[in-house]
Design an enzyme around this catalytic site. Structure first.
Site, PDB file in Angstrom:
ATOM      1  N   ASP A  93      29.805 -68.919  39.140  1.00 55.71           N
ATOM      2  CA  ASP A  93      30.210 -67.890  40.090  1.00 55.71           C
ATOM      3  C   ASP A  93      29.817 -68.361  41.480  1.00 55.71           C
ATOM      4  O   ASP A  93      28.810 -69.037  41.663  1.00 55.71           O
ATOM      5  CB  ASP A  93      29.509 -66.572  39.738  1.00 55.71           C
ATOM      6  CG  ASP A  93      29.950 -65.425  40.621  1.00 55.71           C
ATOM      7  OD1 ASP A  93      30.919 -65.596  41.372  1.00 55.71           O
ATOM      8  OD2 ASP A  93      29.309 -64.363  40.559  1.00 55.71           O
ATOM      9  N   ASP A 267      33.451 -62.411  31.207  1.00 53.86           N
ATOM     10  CA  ASP A 267      32.006 -62.641  31.191  1.00 53.86           C
ATOM     11  C   ASP A 267      31.319 -61.330  31.482  1.00 53.86           C
ATOM     12  O   ASP A 267      31.888 -60.445  32.135  1.00 53.86           O
ATOM     13  CB  ASP A 267      31.593 -63.667  32.249  1.00 53.86           C
ATOM     14  CG  ASP A 267      31.482 -63.040  33.630  1.00 53.86           C
ATOM     15  OD1 ASP A 267      30.350 -62.766  34.067  1.00 53.86           O
ATOM     16  OD2 ASP A 267      32.526 -62.780  34.263  1.00 53.86           O
TER      17      ASP A 267
END
EC number: 2.4.2.29
Length: 376
Positions: A93, A267
């Site tokens: 991320d 996720d």
């Protein structure tokens, strides 16, 4: 194995898609759930366990790894894969979520974000270019653009401002990423709960011809129906031959329904965070092991599960561990939860292949609604 980053669509059932993301480090079977390993660890789990449960890919977080141990240090030690002993793909991320979650500790402008470290108060500047640089130093296989994620509800003007800046940052990230054979950079669709902004964001990102696309800024306070409505707006604009990743989602029910709207990758910290707090996910739905009803129950969570945590330990023992604040309780329930999530994804993939995804959804939801076993 492949030397290039590719996506293969193998079959579909309605909008649900069964595919494969091919990378030099291995194949990611989609729809896929990616366990979250924020700081180089999937909390309360050995990565050998995570691998054995069937996870093809895990996540790392650019912001947290930037603070400690530091991207340059990880690079000197051989990269994140070697550092944590994980030889399969890693997605990082970009730090965009922390723009929202750490809003009290950052300042933001066109150039990027300046964070005040929650660890020691030191200042760190993260531009789109620096975010990609950090992800390159970590050696991640899928790198995310830096974006601004806005919590919902929010004013339309604020949502549009953040979306437009995220688009400009996507262009800068693409330039910074350059050509990295075998790796990918994904753009992130923003636009809050406003359909026309979602459409514009997806359309502009599509023109950048990236290797994959994420949908961000959902599951941040809005009802599930709004999230699904935004997927209906967004997914048709994104190219069918690229993977679609719904960031930070979510519950098993969120995943089940989002797959039906065309999403390939997910996720969430929920399975491990819930496990550490005594909550188990099973085919019976959620089970709170803190409840006194489990105190003398010698039955396992689920005798049909392939996971030892669910199959071989009594509810009474799990209840004792959780109520005693023993670390083993969180470890066992995190193990159970990640196993359940991976079993759910395997069932989803099989159902799409067989053209019976609607039936699979109905059967799975019916199991949750029937609820847990009757108390002893």
């Amino acid at each position: 194995m492949t030397e290039a980053f590719q996506f293969k669509l193998l079959s579909s059932d309605g909008n649900a898609r069964r595919g494969e993301v091919l990378t030099p480090r291995g194949t990611i079977r989609t729809p896929a759930f990616m366990p979250v390993g924020t700081v180089g660890t999937v909390k309360a789990m050995y990565l050998d366990q995570v691998r054995e449960l069937g996870a093809d890919i895990i996540l790392g977080n650019t912001y947290h790894l930037m603070l400690r141990p530091g991207a340059e240090r990880v690079a000197r030690l051989g990269g994140l894969h070697k550092f944590i002993r994980w030889d399969r793909p890693i997605l990082t991320d970009s730090g965009g979520f922390q723009v929202m979650s750490l809003s009290s500790l950052r300042k933001l402008n066109e150039q990027g974000v300046t964070f005040k470290s929650h660890v020691d108060g030191a200042l760190y500047h993260m531009s789109p270019e620096r975010s990609i640089e950090i992800q390159g130093l970590l050696g991640s296989d899928i790198q995310m653009q830096l974006d601004e994620c806005v919590a919902l509800p929010a004013e339309p003007g604020e949502i549009e401002r953040a979306m437009e800046m995220s688009l400009r940052w996507a262009e800068r990230c693409k330039v910074a990423f350059g050509d990295q054979p075998g790796k990918a950079m994904f753009g992130i669709v923003q636009g809050g709960d406003i359909p026309k902004l979602r459409e514009r964001s997806a359309s502009v990102l599509n023109e950048l011809d990236l290797k994959g696309y994420a949908v961000g800024g959902l599951a941040v306070g809005e009802p599930q129906e709004v999230m699904l409505d935004m997927l209906d707006v967004t997914c048709p604009v994104l190219p069918a031959d690229k993977p679609r990743y719904l960031m930070g989602v979510g519950t098993p029910d969120d995943i089940l329904k989002s797959v039906a709207h065309g999403v390939d990758m997910f996720d969430c910290v929920m399975p491990t965070r819930s496990g550490r707090h005594g909550l188990a996910f099973t085919r019976y739905g959620r089970i709170n092991l803190r409840n006194a009803r489990h105190a003398e129950d010698a039955r396992p969570l689920d005798e049909q599960s392939s996971c030892p945590a669910a199959r071989d330990y009594s509810r009474a023992y799990l209840h004792h561990l959780i109520r005693s604040n023993e670390s083993l309780g969180g470890m066992l329930l995190s193990w159970n939860n990640l196993a359940y999530y991976q079993e759910l994804m395997a069932g989803i993939r099989k159902a799409i292949e067989e053209g019976r995804y609607s039936d699979f959804m109905a059967e799975t939801i019916e199991g949750w609604q029937r609820g847990d076993l009757a108390p002893v």
